[in-house]
Design a protein around this motif. Structure first.
Motif, PDB file in Angstrom:
ATOM      1  N   ASP A  96       0.854  -1.189   0.000  1.00 62.88           N
ATOM      2  CA  ASP A  96       0.000   0.000   0.000  1.00 62.88           C
ATOM      3  C   ASP A  96       0.891   1.240   0.000  1.00 62.88           C
ATOM      4  O   ASP A  96       1.411   1.644   1.037  1.00 62.88           O
ATOM      5  CB  ASP A  96      -0.910  -0.002   1.228  1.00 62.88           C
ATOM      6  N   PHE A  97       1.066   1.818  -1.181  1.00 56.82           N
ATOM      7  CA  PHE A  97       1.918   2.999  -1.317  1.00 56.82           C
ATOM      8  C   PHE A  97       1.100   4.257  -1.602  1.00 56.82           C
ATOM      9  O   PHE A  97       1.592   5.198  -2.219  1.00 56.82           O
ATOM     10  CB  PHE A  97       2.941   2.782  -2.435  1.00 56.82           C
ATOM     11  N   SER A  98      -0.145   4.276  -1.159  1.00 56.76           N
ATOM     12  CA  SER A  98      -0.978   5.454  -1.396  1.00 56.76           C
ATOM     13  C   SER A  98      -0.403   6.653  -0.644  1.00 56.76           C
ATOM     14  O   SER A  98       0.224   6.509   0.414  1.00 56.76           O
ATOM     15  CB  SER A  98      -2.413   5.196  -0.938  1.00 56.76           C
ATOM     16  N   THR A  99      -0.621   7.833  -1.206  1.00 57.98           N
ATOM     17  CA  THR A  99      -0.121   9.056  -0.589  1.00 57.98           C
ATOM     18  C   THR A  99      -0.663   9.216   0.824  1.00 57.98           C
ATOM     19  O   THR A  99       0.074   9.596   1.752  1.00 57.98           O
ATOM     20  CB  THR A  99      -0.544  10.271  -1.443  1.00 57.98           C
ATOM     21  N   GLN A 100      -1.934   8.906   1.004  1.00 59.79           N
ATOM     22  CA  GLN A 100      -2.557   9.051   2.313  1.00 59.79           C
ATOM     23  C   GLN A 100      -1.906   8.134   3.345  1.00 59.79           C
ATOM     24  O   GLN A 100      -1.582   8.559   4.461  1.00 59.79           O
ATOM     25  CB  GLN A 100      -4.053   8.749   2.219  1.00 59.79           C
ATOM     26  N   THR A 101      -1.690   6.883   2.967  1.00 57.67           N
ATOM     27  CA  THR A 101      -1.080   5.924   3.895  1.00 57.67           C
ATOM     28  C   THR A 101       0.350   6.311   4.236  1.00 57.67           C
ATOM     29  O   THR A 101       0.757   6.295   5.410  1.00 57.67           O
ATOM     30  CB  THR A 101      -1.098   4.505   3.295  1.00 57.67           C
ATOM     31  N   MET A 102       1.124   6.688   3.222  1.00 55.30           N
ATOM     32  CA  MET A 102       2.532   7.027   3.464  1.00 55.30           C
ATOM     33  C   MET A 102       2.668   8.313   4.277  1.00 55.30           C
ATOM     34  O   MET A 102       3.566   8.436   5.128  1.00 55.30           O
ATOM     35  CB  MET A 102       3.278   7.133   2.136  1.00 55.30           C
ATOM     36  N   SER A 103       1.769   9.272   4.065  1.00 50.50           N
ATOM     37  CA  SER A 103       1.780  10.501   4.865  1.00 50.50           C
ATOM     38  C   SER A 103       1.450  10.187   6.316  1.00 50.50           C
ATOM     39  O   SER A 103       2.095  10.700   7.240  1.00 50.50           O
ATOM     40  CB  SER A 103       0.772  11.511   4.294  1.00 50.50           C
ATOM     41  N   SER A 104       0.447   9.333   6.517  1.00 50.21           N
ATOM     42  CA  SER A 104       0.065   8.941   7.877  1.00 50.21           C
ATOM     43  C   SER A 104       1.203   8.223   8.581  1.00 50.21           C
ATOM     44  O   SER A 104       1.412   8.406   9.789  1.00 50.21           O
ATOM     45  CB  SER A 104      -1.180   8.044   7.844  1.00 50.21           C
ATOM     46  N   ALA A 161       7.618  11.951 -16.827  1.00 51.87           N
ATOM     47  CA  ALA A 161       8.648  10.910 -16.736  1.00 51.87           C
ATOM     48  C   ALA A 161       8.100   9.550 -16.319  1.00 51.87           C
ATOM     49  O   ALA A 161       8.813   8.549 -16.415  1.00 51.87           O
ATOM     50  CB  ALA A 161       9.728  11.345 -15.748  1.00 51.87           C
ATOM     51  N   LEU A 162       6.848   9.507 -15.868  1.00 49.81           N
ATOM     52  CA  LEU A 162       6.308   8.251 -15.348  1.00 49.81           C
ATOM     53  C   LEU A 162       6.401   7.099 -16.346  1.00 49.81           C
ATOM     54  O   LEU A 162       6.697   5.966 -15.981  1.00 49.81           O
ATOM     55  CB  LEU A 162       4.846   8.440 -14.911  1.00 49.81           C
ATOM     56  N   HIS A 163       6.165   7.406 -17.632  1.00 50.24           N
ATOM     57  CA  HIS A 163       6.160   6.341 -18.642  1.00 50.24           C
ATOM     58  C   HIS A 163       7.545   5.729 -18.840  1.00 50.24           C
ATOM     59  O   HIS A 163       7.664   4.604 -19.313  1.00 50.24           O
ATOM     60  CB  HIS A 163       5.649   6.890 -19.982  1.00 50.24           C
ATOM     61  N   GLU A 233       3.392   0.777  -9.445  1.00 47.90           N
ATOM     62  CA  GLU A 233       3.057   1.674 -10.558  1.00 47.90           C
ATOM     63  C   GLU A 233       1.685   2.324 -10.421  1.00 47.90           C
ATOM     64  O   GLU A 233       1.503   3.498 -10.764  1.00 47.90           O
ATOM     65  CB  GLU A 233       3.134   0.919 -11.887  1.00 47.90           C
ATOM     66  N   LYS A 234       0.706   1.604  -9.891  1.00 45.05           N
ATOM     67  CA  LYS A 234      -0.650   2.168  -9.827  1.00 45.05           C
ATOM     68  C   LYS A 234      -0.739   3.379  -8.894  1.00 45.05           C
ATOM     69  O   LYS A 234      -1.717   4.125  -8.935  1.00 45.05           O
ATOM     70  CB  LYS A 234      -1.652   1.097  -9.406  1.00 45.05           C
ATOM     71  N   ASP A 237       0.916   7.960 -10.219  1.00 47.46           N
ATOM     72  CA  ASP A 237       0.163   9.147 -10.607  1.00 47.46           C
ATOM     73  C   ASP A 237      -0.295   9.916  -9.359  1.00 47.46           C
ATOM     74  O   ASP A 237      -0.181  11.139  -9.285  1.00 47.46           O
ATOM     75  CB  ASP A 237      -1.045   8.733 -11.457  1.00 47.46           C
ATOM     76  N   GLY A 238      -0.799   9.184  -8.368  1.00 51.30           N
ATOM     77  CA  GLY A 238      -1.304   9.816  -7.154  1.00 51.30           C
ATOM     78  C   GLY A 238      -0.239  10.501  -6.324  1.00 51.30           C
ATOM     79  O   GLY A 238      -0.533  11.434  -5.569  1.00 51.30           O
ATOM     80  N   TRP A 239       1.001  10.024  -6.444  1.00 52.04           N
ATOM     81  CA  TRP A 239       2.088  10.662  -5.699  1.00 52.04           C
ATOM     82  C   TRP A 239       2.283  12.113  -6.136  1.00 52.04           C
ATOM     83  O   TRP A 239       2.510  12.987  -5.307  1.00 52.04           O
ATOM     84  CB  TRP A 239       3.398   9.912  -5.904  1.00 52.04           C
TER      85      TRP A 239
END
Length: 313
Positions: A96-104, A161-163, A233-234, A237-239
């Protein structure tokens, strides 16, 4: 590679974190049986707290040389942490590398380490760590935050640069025969252009694989990457999406350090012209600016925070 390193045999042996940090801790977050344990490295015992967040695939050890540089200049505390899925941090949901989780995660580690009244905090992040720093600051998840330093994280250039990231990941070695081999590759490939930093930083990027089966395939080395970044990878974009406007909206002194002026996007270009943040370009160096040019990053960080936050940092 510096001119002083040319013409002599280079030492690619790994160096311990103890050369740069005072202390290493494993911080338990959440319930005792949650299994989430974050590896942190600390230096200093007084003054404001620099919270250092590394980029994707790296670890807290990428800040080792910078930590020594900043500590020699000013009175401050440093906490560098391995983000989830990276380094020696162990969490139950490591995918789980979501921005919300990593910020928390970061806010929880600071709370677990310093209680409800942490010292004044300057958030400093590189790459995805920079994006997480921006999210932390914009949401004031650490209420004592007084400053923000983002290193080579610009929404426009990051999204462009993501691609190419998957191609980069596919093109690098899958394994190494020794830690020295990995350190040599990191320097010669340009991933880390500062040999001193590579010798301590790569220790946090690869790990020894314990296998009872000896492979007949010589390409299968005994050291492999600690994290398979391609599987995250998924979340890429959210980062980065929306980070330029979030950065500008943070109501605190802000500094953007870039490896090249071409990385600036339209939103930040306008914001910089309006004087809404400080910016410094530090060529020639690679994406790992704080590893390639730790002294220059230290100088800019000190000048920025000392001038704008009122703290001697």
């Amino acid at each position: 590679m510096s001119t002083s390193e040319v013409g002599r045999t280079l030492d690619y042996s790994p160096v311990s974190w103890r050369e740069y940090f005072d202390q290493m801790d494993d911080v338990n977050v959440g319930l005792a049986d949650s299994g989430d344990v974050f590896r942190v490295y600390k230096a200093g015992s007084d003054g404001p707290l620099l919270v250092l967040l590394h980029g994707g695939g790296h670890s807290a050890l990428s800040w080792a040389v910078f930590t020594t540089a900043i500590a020699s200049r000013v009175t401050c505390r440093v906490l560098a942490m391995d983000l989830r899925g990276h380094g020696a941090t162990m969490v139950l949901q490591s995918d789980d590398f979501s921005t919300q989780t990593m910020s928390s995660d970061v806010a929880n580690v600071i709370r677990a380490t310093y209680g409800e009244t942490p010292p004044p905090v300057v958030l400093m992040g590189h790459g995805v760590g920079g994006a997480i720093s921006v999210h932390l600051a914009s949401n004031m998840l650490i209420p004592s935050t007084v400053g923000l330093v983002a290193i080579d994280v610009v929404e426009g250039s990051a999204m462009d640069a993501l691609h190419s990231i998957q191609n980069f990941l596919k093109g690098r070695p899958k394994s190494f025969n020794s830690m020295e081999h990995a350190i040599e590759w990191s320097v010669k490939s340009g991933q880390i252009r500062n040999l001193e930093s590579a010798r301590v930083s790569m220790v946090g990027q690869i790990k020894r694989c314990h296998s009872n089966v000896l492979s007949t395939n010589r390409s299968q080395g005994v050291y492999k990457w600690r994290i398979d970044l391609s599987k995250s990878e998924k979340y890429w974009d959210g980062w980065f999406r929306g980070t330029s406007n979030l950065f500008l909206s943070c109501n605190m002194p802000k500094l953007l350090l870039l490896a090249g002026i071409d990385r600036l996007d339209r939103t930040l270009t306008i914001g910089q012209m309006q004087g809404r943040f400080m910016m410094q370009v530090l060529p020639p160096c690679g994406h790992a600016v704080h590893e390639d040019k730790p002294e220059k990053v230290k100088n800019n960080t000190h000048t920025h925070t000392h001038t704008h936050s009122g703290y001697n940092l």
